[in-house]
Motif scaffolding. Sequence first.
Motif, PDB file in Angstrom:
ATOM      1  N   LEU A  38     -20.377  -9.202  73.794  1.00 45.19           N
ATOM      2  CA  LEU A  38     -21.534  -9.358  73.036  1.00 45.19           C
ATOM      3  C   LEU A  38     -22.148 -10.766  73.541  1.00 45.19           C
ATOM      4  O   LEU A  38     -23.615 -10.901  73.675  1.00 45.19           O
ATOM      5  N   THR A  39     -21.362 -11.695  73.667  1.00 39.73           N
ATOM      6  CA  THR A  39     -21.646 -13.215  74.066  1.00 39.73           C
ATOM      7  C   THR A  39     -22.487 -12.995  75.572  1.00 39.73           C
ATOM      8  O   THR A  39     -23.480 -14.062  75.622  1.00 39.73           O
ATOM      9  N   ILE A  40     -21.839 -12.417  76.401  1.00 34.73           N
ATOM     10  CA  ILE A  40     -22.413 -12.175  77.649  1.00 34.73           C
ATOM     11  C   ILE A  40     -23.911 -11.464  77.429  1.00 34.73           C
ATOM     12  O   ILE A  40     -24.760 -11.847  78.323  1.00 34.73           O
ATOM     13  N   VAL A  41     -24.014 -10.501  76.759  1.00 32.97           N
ATOM     14  CA  VAL A  41     -25.213  -9.791  76.650  1.00 32.97           C
ATOM     15  C   VAL A  41     -26.195 -11.018  76.212  1.00 32.97           C
ATOM     16  O   VAL A  41     -27.422 -11.082  76.638  1.00 32.97           O
ATOM     17  N   VAL A  42     -25.925 -11.641  74.891  1.00 31.69           N
ATOM     18  CA  VAL A  42     -26.824 -12.383  74.183  1.00 31.69           C
ATOM     19  C   VAL A  42     -27.194 -13.774  75.081  1.00 31.69           C
ATOM     20  O   VAL A  42     -28.332 -14.165  75.197  1.00 31.69           O
ATOM     21  N   ALA A  43     -26.023 -14.218  75.656  1.00 30.80           N
ATOM     22  CA  ALA A  43     -26.239 -15.622  76.321  1.00 30.80           C
ATOM     23  C   ALA A  43     -26.892 -15.567  77.928  1.00 30.80           C
ATOM     24  O   ALA A  43     -27.466 -16.338  78.573  1.00 30.80           O
ATOM     25  N   VAL A  44     -26.482 -14.248  78.587  1.00 33.61           N
ATOM     26  CA  VAL A  44     -26.780 -14.091  80.052  1.00 33.61           C
ATOM     27  C   VAL A  44     -27.799 -13.067  80.337  1.00 33.61           C
ATOM     28  O   VAL A  44     -28.806 -13.579  80.995  1.00 33.61           O
ATOM     29  N   MET A  45     -27.631 -11.738  79.805  1.00 33.02           N
ATOM     30  CA  MET A  45     -28.632 -10.772  79.873  1.00 33.02           C
ATOM     31  C   MET A  45     -29.859 -10.914  79.191  1.00 33.02           C
ATOM     32  O   MET A  45     -30.936 -10.860  79.589  1.00 33.02           O
ATOM     33  N   GLY A  46     -29.733 -11.333  78.089  1.00 30.36           N
ATOM     34  CA  GLY A  46     -30.750 -11.276  76.987  1.00 30.36           C
ATOM     35  C   GLY A  46     -30.873  -9.966  76.203  1.00 30.36           C
ATOM     36  O   GLY A  46     -30.744  -8.927  76.648  1.00 30.36           O
TER      37      GLY A  46
END
Length: 213
Positions: A38-46
Amino acid sequence: MNTDDLIAQLSADVPRVRRHTVGWRLGLGLAGGLIVSLTIVVAVMGVRPDLSVAMHGFSFWMKWGYTISLSIAAVVVTAQLARPDSARLRWLWLLAIPVALLAGLGALELLRTPQGEWLAMWLGESWMVCPWRVLTLAAPIFVGLLWSFRRLAPTRLRAAGAAAGLAAGAFAATVYCIHCPEVSAIFVLTWYSLGILLAASAGALLGPRLLRW
């Protein structure tokens, strides 16, 4: 000493395992991996900018219905394979239900859409990256499940790895929904499922090496 006496002596000092130990262990591993994904989606992918609006539409819940139900079914199978007595997989058929339902929705979409628009609906705008993003997001969840298996006793290591990969892929696809703007059932059935199958395949390859105990 006969066999019964030997078994009784070996098991005399073995502590009793709590009833829901497998579930709690898998839950902790999943939770840790999901936080990272979830952190990757929020911080990287958006997060998709229209998420609040999309959550009121059918397509968003169609995607989540598919990925969440597949996640639950995959975790049930994973929990069975985490035990040494996993010769019979009683709930394996559950995996077919969300796939069959989404395939039905996809067929209805095709019937309602002119043939000239089928290719665009199938490919969407992100078919080339969607499976690989799902696979990437599955990696932290798979690692969390590997941690869970450290205290468990799987005996069918390849099958257990495939089930863990399938669960990781399905949960990763669930997280990916908050980024992905695609709305077609046939897109989700093809490209989301491909990412999930890639994760399951990776789990099957790694299972015999990483789940050995």
